[in-house]
Scaffold this motif. Structure first.
Motif, PDB file in Angstrom:
ATOM      1  N   THR A 170       0.834  -1.189   0.000  1.00  0.00           N
ATOM      2  CA  THR A 170       0.000   0.000   0.000  1.00  0.00           C
ATOM      3  C   THR A 170       0.874   1.246   0.000  1.00  0.00           C
ATOM      4  O   THR A 170       1.685   1.442   0.907  1.00  0.00           O
ATOM      5  N   THR A 171       0.705   2.085  -1.008  1.00  0.00           N
ATOM      6  CA  THR A 171       1.518   3.276  -1.134  1.00  0.00           C
ATOM      7  C   THR A 171       0.915   4.433  -0.344  1.00  0.00           C
ATOM      8  O   THR A 171      -0.247   4.402   0.062  1.00  0.00           O
ATOM      9  N   VAL A 172       1.728   5.460  -0.128  1.00  0.00           N
ATOM     10  CA  VAL A 172       1.264   6.677   0.516  1.00  0.00           C
ATOM     11  C   VAL A 172       1.718   7.858  -0.335  1.00  0.00           C
ATOM     12  O   VAL A 172       2.534   7.701  -1.250  1.00  0.00           O
ATOM     13  N   SER A 173       1.210   9.010  -0.053  1.00  0.00           N
ATOM     14  CA  SER A 173       1.556  10.191  -0.833  1.00  0.00           C
ATOM     15  C   SER A 173       3.070  10.397  -0.856  1.00  0.00           C
ATOM     16  O   SER A 173       3.713  10.486   0.189  1.00  0.00           O
ATOM     17  N   GLY A 174       3.630  10.426  -2.049  1.00  0.00           N
ATOM     18  CA  GLY A 174       5.057  10.656  -2.216  1.00  0.00           C
ATOM     19  C   GLY A 174       5.904   9.411  -2.131  1.00  0.00           C
ATOM     20  O   GLY A 174       7.112   9.476  -2.355  1.00  0.00           O
ATOM     21  N   ASN A 175       5.325   8.262  -1.819  1.00  0.00           N
ATOM     22  CA  ASN A 175       6.110   7.039  -1.678  1.00  0.00           C
ATOM     23  C   ASN A 175       5.349   5.851  -2.240  1.00  0.00           C
ATOM     24  O   ASN A 175       4.453   5.311  -1.591  1.00  0.00           O
ATOM     25  N   SER A 176       5.712   5.470  -3.441  1.00  0.00           N
ATOM     26  CA  SER A 176       5.138   4.276  -4.060  1.00  0.00           C
ATOM     27  C   SER A 176       6.206   3.216  -4.261  1.00  0.00           C
ATOM     28  O   SER A 176       6.024   2.282  -5.031  1.00  0.00           O
ATOM     29  N   LEU A 177       7.334   3.349  -3.539  1.00  0.00           N
ATOM     30  CA  LEU A 177       8.509   2.560  -3.870  1.00  0.00           C
ATOM     31  C   LEU A 177       8.921   1.557  -2.798  1.00  0.00           C
ATOM     32  O   LEU A 177       9.403   0.482  -3.123  1.00  0.00           O
ATOM     33  N   GLY A 178       8.811   1.903  -1.509  1.00  0.00           N
ATOM     34  CA  GLY A 178       9.305   0.974  -0.505  1.00  0.00           C
ATOM     35  C   GLY A 178       8.991   1.422   0.905  1.00  0.00           C
ATOM     36  O   GLY A 178       8.384   2.475   1.121  1.00  0.00           O
ATOM     37  N   ILE A 179       9.403   0.610   1.869  1.00  0.00           N
ATOM     38  CA  ILE A 179       9.082   0.875   3.274  1.00  0.00           C
ATOM     39  C   ILE A 179       9.746   2.164   3.738  1.00  0.00           C
ATOM     40  O   ILE A 179       9.078   3.135   4.104  1.00  0.00           O
ATOM     41  N   PHE A 180      11.090   2.208   3.750  1.00  0.00           N
ATOM     42  CA  PHE A 180      11.831   3.430   4.038  1.00  0.00           C
ATOM     43  C   PHE A 180      12.282   4.030   2.709  1.00  0.00           C
ATOM     44  O   PHE A 180      12.982   3.378   1.932  1.00  0.00           O
ATOM     45  N   ASN A 181      11.910   5.281   2.459  1.00  0.00           N
ATOM     46  CA  ASN A 181      12.216   5.944   1.208  1.00  0.00           C
ATOM     47  C   ASN A 181      12.979   7.234   1.518  1.00  0.00           C
ATOM     48  O   ASN A 181      12.408   8.195   2.044  1.00  0.00           O
ATOM     49  N   PHE A 182      14.288   7.221   1.238  1.00  0.00           N
ATOM     50  CA  PHE A 182      15.109   8.410   1.429  1.00  0.00           C
ATOM     51  C   PHE A 182      15.074   9.202   0.124  1.00  0.00           C
ATOM     52  O   PHE A 182      15.668   8.807  -0.875  1.00  0.00           O
ATOM     53  N   SER A 183      14.354  10.310   0.138  1.00  0.00           N
ATOM     54  CA  SER A 183      14.120  11.086  -1.075  1.00  0.00           C
ATOM     55  C   SER A 183      15.364  11.880  -1.461  1.00  0.00           C
ATOM     56  O   SER A 183      16.363  11.919  -0.742  1.00  0.00           O
ATOM     57  N   ALA A 184      15.276  12.574  -2.596  1.00  0.00           N
ATOM     58  CA  ALA A 184      16.408  13.316  -3.127  1.00  0.00           C
ATOM     59  C   ALA A 184      16.870  14.438  -2.213  1.00  0.00           C
ATOM     60  O   ALA A 184      17.993  14.932  -2.347  1.00  0.00           O
ATOM     61  N   THR A 185      16.032  14.849  -1.269  1.00  0.00           N
ATOM     62  CA  THR A 185      16.380  15.958  -0.373  1.00  0.00           C
ATOM     63  C   THR A 185      16.757  15.492   1.036  1.00  0.00           C
ATOM     64  O   THR A 185      16.793  16.299   1.963  1.00  0.00           O
ATOM     65  N   SER A 186      17.049  14.213   1.180  1.00  0.00           N
ATOM     66  CA  SER A 186      17.321  13.657   2.514  1.00  0.00           C
ATOM     67  C   SER A 186      18.818  13.526   2.798  1.00  0.00           C
ATOM     68  O   SER A 186      19.234  12.661   3.571  1.00  0.00           O
ATOM     69  N   ASP A 187      19.620  14.387   2.215  1.00  0.00           N
ATOM     70  CA  ASP A 187      21.074  14.331   2.408  1.00  0.00           C
ATOM     71  C   ASP A 187      21.433  14.228   3.890  1.00  0.00           C
ATOM     72  O   ASP A 187      20.788  14.830   4.751  1.00  0.00           O
ATOM     73  N   ASN A 188      22.510  13.461   4.160  1.00  0.00           N
ATOM     74  CA  ASN A 188      23.093  13.354   5.501  1.00  0.00           C
ATOM     75  C   ASN A 188      22.181  12.661   6.504  1.00  0.00           C
ATOM     76  O   ASN A 188      22.356  12.809   7.713  1.00  0.00           O
ATOM     77  N   SER A 189      21.216  11.880   6.013  1.00  0.00           N
ATOM     78  CA  SER A 189      20.347  11.107   6.899  1.00  0.00           C
ATOM     79  C   SER A 189      20.994   9.777   7.249  1.00  0.00           C
ATOM     80  O   SER A 189      21.954   9.333   6.609  1.00  0.00           O
ATOM     81  N   SER A 190      20.443   9.114   8.266  1.00  0.00           N
ATOM     82  CA  SER A 190      20.939   7.788   8.636  1.00  0.00           C
ATOM     83  C   SER A 190      19.816   6.966   9.254  1.00  0.00           C
ATOM     84  O   SER A 190      18.838   7.505   9.785  1.00  0.00           O
ATOM     85  N   LEU A 191      19.991   5.656   9.168  1.00  0.00           N
ATOM     86  CA  LEU A 191      19.053   4.696   9.755  1.00  0.00           C
ATOM     87  C   LEU A 191      19.873   3.639  10.479  1.00  0.00           C
ATOM     88  O   LEU A 191      20.756   3.021   9.877  1.00  0.00           O
ATOM     89  N   SER A 192      19.585   3.418  11.757  1.00  0.00           N
ATOM     90  CA  SER A 192      20.366   2.442  12.529  1.00  0.00           C
ATOM     91  C   SER A 192      19.496   1.790  13.593  1.00  0.00           C
ATOM     92  O   SER A 192      18.471   2.332  14.017  1.00  0.00           O
ATOM     93  N   GLY A 193      19.935   0.594  14.023  1.00  0.00           N
ATOM     94  CA  GLY A 193      19.324  -0.078  15.164  1.00  0.00           C
ATOM     95  C   GLY A 193      17.942  -0.624  14.918  1.00  0.00           C
ATOM     96  O   GLY A 193      17.128  -0.720  15.840  1.00  0.00           O
ATOM     97  N   ILE A 194      17.655  -1.029  13.669  1.00  0.00           N
ATOM     98  CA  ILE A 194      16.330  -1.502  13.274  1.00  0.00           C
ATOM     99  C   ILE A 194      16.441  -2.926  12.730  1.00  0.00           C
ATOM    100  O   ILE A 194      17.379  -3.253  11.997  1.00  0.00           O
ATOM    101  N   ALA A 195      15.467  -3.781  13.064  1.00  0.00           N
ATOM    102  CA  ALA A 195      15.265  -5.051  12.373  1.00  0.00           C
ATOM    103  C   ALA A 195      14.033  -4.887  11.486  1.00  0.00           C
ATOM    104  O   ALA A 195      12.982  -4.446  11.952  1.00  0.00           O
ATOM    105  N   LEU A 196      14.163  -5.202  10.202  1.00  0.00           N
ATOM    106  CA  LEU A 196      13.107  -4.923   9.227  1.00  0.00           C
ATOM    107  C   LEU A 196      12.843  -6.167   8.393  1.00  0.00           C
ATOM    108  O   LEU A 196      13.745  -6.682   7.729  1.00  0.00           O
ATOM    109  N   TYR A 197      11.610  -6.636   8.397  1.00  0.00           N
ATOM    110  CA  TYR A 197      11.268  -7.862   7.672  1.00  0.00           C
ATOM    111  C   TYR A 197       9.826  -7.783   7.172  1.00  0.00           C
ATOM    112  O   TYR A 197       9.064  -6.875   7.519  1.00  0.00           O
ATOM    113  N   ASN A 198       9.450  -8.735   6.309  1.00  0.00           N
ATOM    114  CA  ASN A 198       8.080  -8.911   5.818  1.00  0.00           C
ATOM    115  C   ASN A 198       7.610  -7.737   4.964  1.00  0.00           C
ATOM    116  O   ASN A 198       6.471  -7.285   5.073  1.00  0.00           O
ATOM    117  N   SER A 199       8.472  -7.246   4.091  1.00  0.00           N
ATOM    118  CA  SER A 199       8.025  -6.259   3.115  1.00  0.00           C
ATOM    119  C   SER A 199       7.208  -6.953   2.033  1.00  0.00           C
ATOM    120  O   SER A 199       7.322  -8.160   1.825  1.00  0.00           O
TER     121      SER A 199
END
Length: 634
Positions: A170-199
């Motif tokens: 199921t998509t949402v506004s601005g994201n039809s691609l995946g669970i976590f979506n780092f867009s073109a304006t998300s410079d210098n972001s990070s993701l840590s300490g997560i377990a992610l399954y069942n996409s």
């Protein structure tokens, strides 16, 4: 206290000392080539000839980033709800991860998303009913902020935040691609300490879009539970790629400084590796990491690094957790490789795509990937790709480099064959192992790949004839010591329908390929270190040069020099390849087979430069009882 250095051939010369604000108050990714975090060195590359005024500008930038981090807004996730799977108005889903991302996006500055889900204690599972909103600004998502979580090396950390993708598409506004979506304006972001399954089967777990620079994905378990092991049912595996660096909608663009795993800056590197496994829906499969998407896209990747990860195993570094479904004979385009570099992408000269260690003498051993157990190839390099360096990895073994965990188990005798490393036509500057243009002798052991234990070939190059392609300084078919067999070809794949030219499981196969250097280039620069150990191929050859098409590229101008073929790293231990050391054979070529086999060199060129180091040791080969007539090395 911070130091400014100008490297001189990778040897750093101290110029002075500068004080930069509060310790640990900001960070800039090392991959920019100029700045590393506070309390680390600020690096200015000598070849750029930057002036002292540039250094002053960098210091001003660092101060501005210090101010930005000090004034970042923090949004805290306090419950495991999901707002009904829609993007509500502000505060409508108070305390959820979805709302935290919405609020962070609405804030103009840098943001931090922490976790304090109550009641405290134990693993907290957030089950999604739709993709999360795209991340549109600089955002640090820190799963280790949850009570009870702790950083650590892979297999010894404690992750307490699980995200169950809910098998949603199921998509949402601005994201039809995946669970976590780092867009073109998300410079210098990070993701840590997560377990992610069942996409879901149309949902990439983590997607980073072009122009999202200096994003780092670190310290996560992707495709696994918080325990670091696979979910109890394969229905809970991720259904497609674990991490995608491309826009699945297509298009061109550029990446700079994106890091999957450790950044190798000497700070916390042991704790930054990810596990990326179980990307498989059982039908089409999925890659652990995919770079590029459509073959018509024009994407460039500068300073992109994949380092310090386990890809295809569980967090113990032993238990299989393959990317790609168990579908023998299914083509790699369906997605089943550990790392898949798709046609249409390019690294950058001087700042290539790096898989493994960069060999700069800082945390090099911690930058090793273990890429094993995948249904397809460990690393697949598509056609027409430039500037990729693959160094310091274990490919086909467990985390110790001593036990086989084969890649390529979907290989079949019908013609579909995967390898430890598989690369295709039009590629240039693909370096596997030691690169004397970059590396120095002191890092030789850390940049060495161990490519062993795979189901079929160790390395296969197909129709490659571009400049700068090189295989040097690796152990291929042995364990990490170089003196004990850990055979490639464990599946005994024998595609022998083409008679004597049948493709068997070899350590290295050059199929219709030219101008490849295997071993030393004889340029008097660390030539001894460039030797490969090429041993113990099961039902195959040490090196097979072959051509089977009626037209196409020649098998010519390849250099095989300075290698140990059939003997261990010590030069004496017998580790023969089953069918022979080296075979050059051409078949099905009309009218003149010899025209497709020109100027291959085995051994020295007798130019009085490193001639003794160009000699191969070729011994103990043809050891299989069924191939007694092939005991000759050629």
């Amino acid at each position: 206290m911070n130091q400014v250095y100008i490297p001189d051939s990778d040897r750093r010369i101290q110029l002075g000392l500068l004080r930069l604000g509060r310790p640990n108050s900001f960070s800039l990714p090392e991959s920019t080539g100029y700045i590393t975090p506070v309390n680390k060195n600020i690096l200015v590359r000598k070849k750029d000839r930057k002036s002292l005024s540039t250094i002053g500008l960098l210091l001003l930038l660092s101060c501005l980033l210090t101010f930005s981090q000090a004034n970042a807004n923090t949004f805290t996730v306090t419950n495991t709800g999901d707002n009904g799977g829609v993007n509500p108005a502000a505060n409508a889903g108070t305390g959820t991860l979805r709302q935290a991302i919405i609020d962070a996006n609405a804030n103009a500055g840098a943001d931090i998303i922490n976790f304090a889900i109550t009641p405290l204690g134990g693993v907290k599972t957030i089950t999604l009913s739709a993709f999360l909103p795209p991340i549109t600004g600089q955002t640090t998502i820190n799963g280790y902020s949850q009570s009870g979580a702790s950083q650590g090396v892979i297999g010894s950390r404690t992750i307490t935040i699980e995200i169950n993708g809910g098998n949603t598409n199921t998509t949402v506004s601005g994201n039809s691609l995946g669970i976590f979506n780092f867009s073109a304006t998300s410079d210098n972001s990070s993701l840590s300490g997560i377990a992610l399954y069942n996409s879901g089967n149309a949902a990439v777990s983590i997607i980073i879009l072009p122009s999202a620079d200096n994003v780092q994905i670190w310290g996560n378990y992707i495709g696994l539970l918080a325990s670091g092991f696979s979910p109890g049912s394969s229905s809970l595996y991720n259904k497609t790629d674990g991490v995608l660096l491309a826009n699945s909608a297509g298009g061109s663009g550029a990446y700079s400084g994106v890091i999957i795993g450790t950044n190798g800056d000497g700070n916390n590197d042991a704790n930054e590796g990810n596990v990326i496994s179980n990307s498989s829906d059982g039908t089409n499969g999925g890659d652990g990491i995919q770079i590029g998407f459509n073959t018509t896209d024009l994407l460039t990747y500068s300073g992109v690094r994949i380092s310090g990860n386990y890809i295809g195993l569980a967090a113990d570094g032993v238990t299989l957790a393959p990317n790609g479904g168990a579908n023998p004979g299914v083509s790699s385009s369906k997605g089943q490789d550990g790392i898949d570099l798709r046609q249409g992408i390019d690294g950058i000269s001087g700042n290539p795509i790096i898989i493994g260690t960069n060999g700069d003498g800082v945390s090099d051993a911690l930058e090793r990937n273990v890429i094993s157990g995948n249904s397809g190839s460990a690393i697949s390099v598509g056609s027409n790709i430039d500037y990729v360096r693959i160094s310091g990895n274990y490919i086909g073994t467990d985390k110790t480099g001593t036990v086989a965990k084969p890649n390529g188990t979907n290989s079949t005798t019908a013609g579909t064959s995967f390898s430890g490393i598989l690369a295709f036509s039009g590629c240039t500057n693909i370096v596997v192992g030691f690169d004397d243009a970059v590396h120095v002798a002191a890092v030789a052991a850390d940049v060495r790949n161990v490519i062993s234990g795979n189901y079929s070939d160790g390395i296969t190059f197909v129709s490659m004839s571009g400049a700068g392609n090189k295989i040097s300084g690796n152990y291929i078919g042995s364990d990490v010591t170089g003196n004990a067999a850990l055979s490639n070809g464990s599946g005994s794949i024998d595609q022998s329908s083409n008679g004597s030219d049948g493709h068997r499981s070899n350590n290295i196969t050059l199929n219709s390929s030219s101008a490849i250097t295997i071993g030393t280039d004889g340029d008097n620069d660390d030539d001894a270190i460039e030797a490969n150990v090429i041993v113990s191929a099961n039902n195959g050859y040490g090196i097979h040069l072959r051509h089977t098409a009626t037209t196409g590229t020649t098998v010519g101008s390849n250099i095989i020099a300075g290698n140990k073929i059939g003997v261990g790293a010590d030069g004496t231990t017998a580790l023969g390849n089953d069918r022979g050391g080296i075979i050059i054979n051409i078949s099905q070529v009309s009218p003149n087979a010899s025209s497709y086999n020109n100027a291959n060199r085995i051994g020295s060129n007798n130019d009085n430069i490193s001639d003794d180091l160009e000699a191969n040791i070729i011994a103990y080969n043809g050891t299989s009882a069924t191939t007694a007539l092939q005991r000759g090395e050629l």
